[in-house]
Design a protein around this motif. Structure first.
Motif, PDB file in Angstrom:
ATOM      1  N   UNK A 399       0.824  -1.209   0.000  1.00 28.47           N
ATOM      2  CA  UNK A 399       0.000   0.000   0.000  1.00 28.47           C
ATOM      3  C   UNK A 399       0.858   1.259   0.000  1.00 28.47           C
ATOM      4  N   UNK A 400       1.940   1.242   0.788  1.00 30.64           N
ATOM      5  CA  UNK A 400       2.855   2.389   0.793  1.00 30.64           C
ATOM      6  C   UNK A 400       3.507   2.559  -0.570  1.00 30.64           C
ATOM      7  N   UNK A 401       3.840   1.441  -1.220  1.00 30.72           N
ATOM      8  CA  UNK A 401       4.405   1.508  -2.564  1.00 30.72           C
ATOM      9  C   UNK A 401       3.458   2.180  -3.537  1.00 30.72           C
ATOM     10  N   UNK A 402       2.154   1.915  -3.390  1.00 29.26           N
ATOM     11  CA  UNK A 402       1.177   2.567  -4.254  1.00 29.26           C
ATOM     12  C   UNK A 402       1.192   4.080  -4.087  1.00 29.26           C
ATOM     13  N   UNK A 403       1.327   4.540  -2.842  1.00 27.84           N
ATOM     14  CA  UNK A 403       1.376   5.986  -2.593  1.00 27.84           C
ATOM     15  C   UNK A 403       2.614   6.614  -3.227  1.00 27.84           C
ATOM     16  N   UNK A 404       3.768   5.971  -3.066  1.00 27.77           N
ATOM     17  CA  UNK A 404       4.993   6.509  -3.648  1.00 27.77           C
ATOM     18  C   UNK A 404       4.971   6.379  -5.176  1.00 27.77           C
ATOM     19  N   UNK A 405       4.281   5.359  -5.672  1.00 28.59           N
ATOM     20  CA  UNK A 405       4.183   5.179  -7.118  1.00 28.59           C
ATOM     21  C   UNK A 405       3.372   6.257  -7.808  1.00 28.59           C
ATOM     22  N   UNK A 406       2.531   6.938  -7.071  1.00 25.61           N
ATOM     23  CA  UNK A 406       1.830   8.097  -7.620  1.00 25.61           C
ATOM     24  C   UNK A 406       2.654   9.359  -7.413  1.00 25.61           C
ATOM     25  N   UNK A 407       3.234   9.501  -6.229  1.00 26.64           N
ATOM     26  CA  UNK A 407       3.944  10.738  -5.898  1.00 26.64           C
ATOM     27  C   UNK A 407       5.177  10.963  -6.767  1.00 26.64           C
ATOM     28  N   UNK A 408       5.983   9.936  -6.996  1.00 26.87           N
ATOM     29  CA  UNK A 408       7.234  10.130  -7.737  1.00 26.87           C
ATOM     30  C   UNK A 408       6.975  10.427  -9.219  1.00 26.87           C
ATOM     31  N   UNK A 409       6.230   9.587  -9.964  1.00 30.33           N
ATOM     32  CA  UNK A 409       5.968   9.928 -11.368  1.00 30.33           C
ATOM     33  C   UNK A 409       5.201  11.237 -11.530  1.00 30.33           C
ATOM     34  N   UNK A 410       4.298  11.539 -10.589  1.00 31.93           N
ATOM     35  CA  UNK A 410       3.551  12.793 -10.700  1.00 31.93           C
ATOM     36  C   UNK A 410       4.467  13.995 -10.524  1.00 31.93           C
ATOM     37  N   UNK A 411       5.494  13.869  -9.683  1.00 30.06           N
ATOM     38  CA  UNK A 411       6.475  14.951  -9.541  1.00 30.06           C
ATOM     39  C   UNK A 411       7.207  15.171 -10.862  1.00 30.06           C
ATOM     40  N   UNK A 412       7.531  14.077 -11.552  1.00 30.90           N
ATOM     41  CA  UNK A 412       8.178  14.182 -12.867  1.00 30.90           C
ATOM     42  C   UNK A 412       7.217  14.807 -13.875  1.00 30.90           C
ATOM     43  N   UNK A 413       5.959  14.376 -13.833  1.00 32.53           N
ATOM     44  CA  UNK A 413       4.935  14.934 -14.727  1.00 32.53           C
ATOM     45  C   UNK A 413       4.852  16.447 -14.576  1.00 32.53           C
ATOM     46  N   UNK A 414       4.833  16.920 -13.334  1.00 35.03           N
ATOM     47  CA  UNK A 414       4.677  18.354 -13.085  1.00 35.03           C
ATOM     48  C   UNK A 414       5.853  19.163 -13.616  1.00 35.03           C
TER      49      UNK A 414
END
Length: 526
Positions: A399-414
């Motif tokens: 579950x924690x991996x899912x949270x980081x899996x959104x946060x890291x790529x989304x930071x790159x997206x931004x």
């Protein structure tokens, strides 16, 4: 042996509860674009609508199991369903992003109470010879949520409004709560102390690091806000590890990480969930923003990715005993990286949907191979009585991996793209999915650390004088096939219908009962 009427009620009610939790995590994916338009959300705010749920679910999962063991699993299940239903109403009524995120946090808390005790109740109702089949049916039911989640979300958003993906939980909860109270018998486990310091430390660690990742682009990566958040998260993480090593009743048993198989399997599960969640977050938005599909159309077009999870996982799960976990983990994550990399390299405003079908299938087949193998590596790495704690640890980290899996790529997206147009979004999408592909590739590399060779088959050895009951660690009663919602899992709903190699803390026929062989393979004494 046929199921009794009481057992049928247990199976039906716990499966419906699990399906509601998993479905809710996935219906949101096709509603992201509608929420973004209606509430004028930034990419960071959209992340929190999912991560608020993931983080609260993850850090309280083991606590939910412990509460069920101490105060009664039926009682905790009823309380979790009531909180989840009330929080769903809060999500539907939220007039702004702040209140929506708060309500999603409450949903995650309710989910953490529902999932582990639902599986523990199911385990307690069936004898060992029936339990594997019952848990397989439970996993299949929740697996249907993975297949149908994007479709249901798309149909509801397109036919009604995004708020209705949350309103739908209320009638389900209204039916479930009185039936659970009247049809299920109460059961308890070994009363254990709640690790409040551990819960607090891991919450601060996860929240601080995710906050820094989400706020980095807006506040500046070297700014005071982000620096302090990173520092708070890092200090809390170090404090958590030190505390867990000292306390008599740890939230996560750190001694298991001395086993290479356990450590590598959990790291793989973390990165696997990270790559899956990032795809779930961005694919549906790309289909709607760039390819101009409606929510239902986007949900239908995700089927080549989601249906492979449901169809291939049962086949892959059976191959673990034949080939061992390492080849399935490494090959599966390499396929995931190839599928994501293919999409990242070809992404653009003119990318057709037909060009995405093959990489969707490759990626879906890959994760379906890796999911059962990764969890099997974790569960086989510990003595039989500790399977429960190992499963709870795996699901928490996933579950924690899912949270980081959104946060890291989304930071790159931004950094690279945005929401100003198809070209802008495509640029950010390509970078984000490329980042997710690298996460999968890193997972494949770590998968090479899992010990080679097929598991040693051996007769099942009774663990205790009460074989019919679930383990005292209810969080880990979840079988290898139980999604966390929020694979889960999955994503929180990634199906693992085949992953029943270690149901509810009972040993699998493929798991060796030979303590010496197990210690040889894992480094953890039985």
């Amino acid at each position: 042996m046929k199921m009794t009427t009481g057992q049928r009620w247990v199976l039906a009610l716990t499966s419906l509860a699990g399906l509601m939790i998993v479905l809710d995590a996935l219906v949101v994916t096709t509603a992201m674009h509608a929420i973004q338009l209606d509430l004028h959300a930034s990419i960071g705010e959209l992340e929190w609508t999912i991560n608020a749920y993931n983080l609260s679910f993850a850090v309280l999962l083991m606590a939910g199991a412990a509460l069920g063991d101490r105060y009664g699993r039926r009682r905790v299940l009823v309380g979790g369903l009531a909180l989840f239903s009330a929080a769903s109403a809060g999500c539907a009524l939220a007039p702004n992003l702040g209140l929506l995120i708060a309500a999603r946090t409450a949903q995650g808390i309710g989910a953490a109470a529902v999932m582990p005790v639902a599986v523990a109740l199911l385990s307690a109702a069936f004898q060992p010879q029936q339990r594997t089949k019952a848990l397989g049916l439970f996993a299949a039911a929740t697996g249907l949520a993975t297949l149908g989640g994007p479709l249901v979300g798309g149909a509801v958003v397109q036919g009604l409004a995004w708020q209705w993906i949350f309103w739908l939980n209320l009638p389900i909860g209204a039916v479930l709560i009185p039936l659970v109270r009247t049809r299920l018998a109460e059961s308890v486990g070994e009363a254990r102390r709640l690790d409040f310091p551990g819960i607090a430390l891991v919450s601060v660690a996860a929240f601080g690091i995710v906050w820094a990742l989400i706020r980095g682009n807006e506040s500046g990566w070297t700014g005071a806000e982000v620096t302090l958040a990173f520092l708070a998260g890092a200090v809390a993480l170090i404090g958590f590890v030190r505390w867990e090593l000292r306390t008599a009743a740890p939230l996560i048993p750190m001694r298991f990480f001395a086993s290479r198989a356990f450590s590598a399997g959990n790291a793989v599960g973390f990165l696997l969930a990270a790559s899956i969640f990032s795809g779930a977050f961005f694919f549906a938005q790309f289909l709607q923003i760039v390819q101009q599909q409606g929510p239902l159309g986007a949900g239908l077009r995700l089927a080549p990715w989601t249906i492979t999870l449901f169809l291939v996982a049962p086949i892959a799960g059976k191959q673990v005993n034949r080939f061992g976990e390492r080849p399935l983990v490494v090959t599966g994550l390499l396929m995931q990286a190839v599928g994501y990399g293919w999409i990242a390299l070809t992404a653009g405003p003119d990318l057709s949907y037909t060009a995405m079908i093959a990489p969707f299938v490759i990626s879906g087949v890959g994760v379906s191979m890796a999911i059962p193998a990764a969890q099997s590596a974790v569960l086989r790495a510990v003595p039989m009585p500790a399977v429960g704690a190992a499963s709870g640890t795996y699901n928490t980290l996933r579950q924690l991996g899912g949270a980081f899996g959104i946060a890291v790529p989304a930071a790159v997206f931004a950094v690279v793209g945005g929401f100003t147009g198809a070209r802008d979004f495509s640029d950010g999408f390509a970078a984000a999915i490329g980042t997710a592909a690298l996460l999968a590739l890193l997972g494949a590399a770590i998968g090479l650390l899992i010990p080679a060779g097929a598991p040693i088959p051996a007769p099942i050895e009774p663990v205790s004088a009460e074989p019919a009951g679930p383990p005292s660690d209810g969080s880990a009663s979840a079988p290898a096939g139980t999604p966390s919602s929020a694979m889960t899992s999955a994503p929180a709903g990634t199906p693992s219908s085949a992953m029943t190699s270690a149901p509810a803390g009972t040993p699998s026929g493929a798991m060796t009962s030979d303590s010496a062989a197990r210690e040889d393979r894992t480094g953890v004494k039985a």
